[in-house]
Design a protein around this motif. Sequence first.
Motif, short mmCIF file in Angstrom:
data_model
loop_
_atom_site.label_atom_id
_atom_site.label_comp_id
_atom_site.label_asym_id
_atom_site.label_seq_id
_atom_site.Cartn_x
_atom_site.Cartn_y
_atom_site.Cartn_z
N VAL B 165 20.55 61.52 48.68
CA VAL B 165 20.75 61.53 50.13
C VAL B 165 19.57 62.24 50.79
O VAL B 165 18.98 61.76 51.75
CB VAL B 165 22.08 62.24 50.49
N ILE B 223 19.76 48.86 48.41
CA ILE B 223 18.91 48.34 47.34
C ILE B 223 18.16 49.49 46.67
O ILE B 223 18.11 49.60 45.45
CB ILE B 223 17.93 47.29 47.90
N ASN B 227 18.85 50.94 42.79
CA ASN B 227 17.76 50.94 41.83
C ASN B 227 17.18 52.32 41.57
O ASN B 227 16.14 52.44 40.93
CB ASN B 227 16.63 50.03 42.34
N PHE B 229 15.98 55.56 40.17
CA PHE B 229 15.77 55.97 38.78
C PHE B 229 15.33 57.43 38.66
O PHE B 229 15.93 58.20 37.91
CB PHE B 229 14.73 55.06 38.13
N ASP B 230 14.30 57.80 39.41
CA ASP B 230 13.64 59.10 39.23
C ASP B 230 14.60 60.27 39.31
O ASP B 230 14.55 61.18 38.49
CB ASP B 230 12.54 59.30 40.29
N TRP B 233 16.98 60.52 36.32
CA TRP B 233 16.24 60.72 35.07
C TRP B 233 15.69 62.14 34.99
O TRP B 233 15.76 62.80 33.96
CB TRP B 233 15.11 59.69 34.92
N ILE B 248 20.74 51.37 36.23
CA ILE B 248 19.30 51.40 36.00
C ILE B 248 18.96 52.36 34.85
O ILE B 248 18.09 52.09 34.03
CB ILE B 248 18.55 51.75 37.31
N THR B 251 19.95 50.69 31.66
CA THR B 251 18.96 49.68 31.28
C THR B 251 17.74 50.34 30.65
O THR B 251 17.24 49.90 29.61
CB THR B 251 18.52 48.89 32.53
N TYR B 252 17.28 51.40 31.28
CA TYR B 252 16.10 52.10 30.78
C TYR B 252 16.35 52.66 29.38
O TYR B 252 15.52 52.52 28.49
CB TYR B 252 15.73 53.23 31.73
N ALA B 268 19.35 44.21 33.06
CA ALA B 268 18.50 44.08 34.25
C ALA B 268 18.89 42.85 35.06
O ALA B 268 18.91 42.88 36.29
CB ALA B 268 17.03 44.01 33.84
N ILE B 271 21.80 43.57 37.17
CA ILE B 271 21.39 44.33 38.36
C ILE B 271 20.83 43.40 39.42
O ILE B 271 21.22 43.47 40.59
CB ILE B 271 20.32 45.39 37.98
N CYS B 272 19.95 42.48 38.99
CA CYS B 272 19.34 41.55 39.94
C CYS B 272 20.40 40.71 40.64
O CYS B 272 20.30 40.44 41.84
CB CYS B 272 18.34 40.64 39.24
N VAL B 275 22.06 42.84 43.29
CA VAL B 275 21.18 43.07 44.43
C VAL B 275 21.08 41.80 45.28
O VAL B 275 21.12 41.86 46.51
CB VAL B 275 19.79 43.55 43.96
N SER B 276 20.98 40.64 44.63
CA SER B 276 20.92 39.39 45.38
C SER B 276 22.20 39.19 46.19
O SER B 276 22.15 38.72 47.33
CB SER B 276 20.73 38.20 44.45
#
Lengths: 280, 295
Positions: B165, B223, B227, B229-230, B233, B248, B251-252, B268, B271-272, B275-276
């Motif tokens: 946030v 979106i 997605n 990640f940082d 992680w 995500i 997946t990683y 992945a 996920i796509c 998102v679509s």
Amino acid sequence: MIDRYKWYETALMYMGMAVFLFFILAPFIEGFLVSLKPLALLFSTPYSFLPKNGSFDAYFSMWESVPMLGMHIFNSFFISSVVTLIVVVIVVPASYAFARFQFTGSSLMLGGFLAVNMFSGAVLLIPLFRLMRQLGLLNTYWAMIVPGAAFLIPSSIWLLRTYMMRIPKELDEAAWVDGASRLYTLRRVILPLAMPGIVVVAIMTFIGAYAQQFIFALTFNSKTEFMPLPVGLFAFFGKQEVIWNELMAASFIGILPVMIVIVFLQRYLVAGLTAGAIKQ
Amino acid sequence: MTSTRSASLFALALLAPALIYILIIVAYPLFDTVVLSFTNASLRPTSDWVGWANYERIFGAGNFTEVIIRTFIWTFFSVAAKMIIGTLGATLLNAAIPGQAIFRILIMPPWIVPMAIGIFMWGWMYNGQFGMISGLLQNFGIIDKPWPILAYGDSAFWATIVTDVWIGIPMVTIYMLAAMQSIPKDLYEAAWTDGAGRGYRFRRITLPLLVPALLTMSLLSMIATFNSFDIIWILTQGGPSGTTTTMIIDTYKTAMGSRKYGEGAARAVVICIFVSLFCIVYFRAVRKLAQGEAK
């Protein structure tokens, strides 16, 4: 008057603003205070917010604890600069094409570029990893630059296109009537007029490139000498014994240049965000 | 201008570098992800076509649906908080009180600063022994022993949301501020002359006109959050015991940790698809909005 507030309304708004800004700035305040605290004090209870006998020692000792720090900072700048250069060179002609010409598939392509924003680099990591390996780019600067630029191109095209559409078409037509070629018109008429827009795109790209330097750098490069600052510090952060005051000091040194840029260019930034975002 | 054909060719020539770049670095990998998801690719040089096996395996394993649900909860609360706090922040920044120029600079740092570095700082704030949050709570006597926020599943989950946030707020705030400022001033003046109060003007003018901007920003932020990640992680790497593992991260871990490229690719692809779907829902909403206006 319509905009006049009663005194308690003003007071409430300042209080709200104070809470809002505290949330935004707390990590930086805390980080900065930590960077001033001697390590012994850092690990003492009870917790004290303000540093007693604080000093800037960590800002000097960190260069020895993280021997490659200078290199990481340089890498961050180098990677962001090259990404920015690539993005600008690619985006300027593309935006002009979208802003001025109607051709088959133009709106489809424009939509396609927009769709790129949907897929983060993290989702495409596996094939990108394979691609980088095939191209022999793993463990080089290019492993971070090439995919980094790709995900910044689409939004930059949208931003600059909006900007260029505001340049009167009559200027192109006048140049055409005077016998200038299309390329000449782009170079001599459009480019100078679009310069403020190009500057905004360049700044946004630089910041974006600087901010996103994590996942590609983490995955596509394992050589310390090529690591940008975030990953360089992450290696440091992951250790058991984190020297927190030095980590914070190093973070601040890494942030400082961007902060300075922002203070000077924030006017452009707000303008850029506004132009690109709203006028679609 | 003269012949449209040469104009089209010129435009295409200008576009070619961008087009080729995106085709190679984004479109081809996207296609490759789908292909890979049907193979058992791994570190071995060769791989075989396995059909739907990867999909059957990930959906059969049970914890994948858990991860999906967690990702949605994570995204929902993060985006909702970003939108609410960001819009309130924009309202404050839009008010005619002195100091706005400085306030507008002061909200930028989370967006400007390299994401990872902002996250390091949160990592310290969450530290149980010596971090600010646990420390201050102890000093005020709210808790009586150190609280290692990232070590417990529940608090780690919410802590990663708070950081997300925090990172997203400047963007939402500035965007919403811009949207507010693009509302014509005379609308407010007309309402004011008619005796409409501030609350009424906000509800009847500001809010309805902000709907498109709110929609767009929610989608963009959804979106990005989906997605994200940082943050996770760096703070928790998906732990403790999987409580912060979103799609995500999952997946990683599958792809880069276990080197199961095929299975990772299948994740992945899921996920796509999600998102679509967000985007389709969004464009439907926008079209409906536009039709509503036309009536």
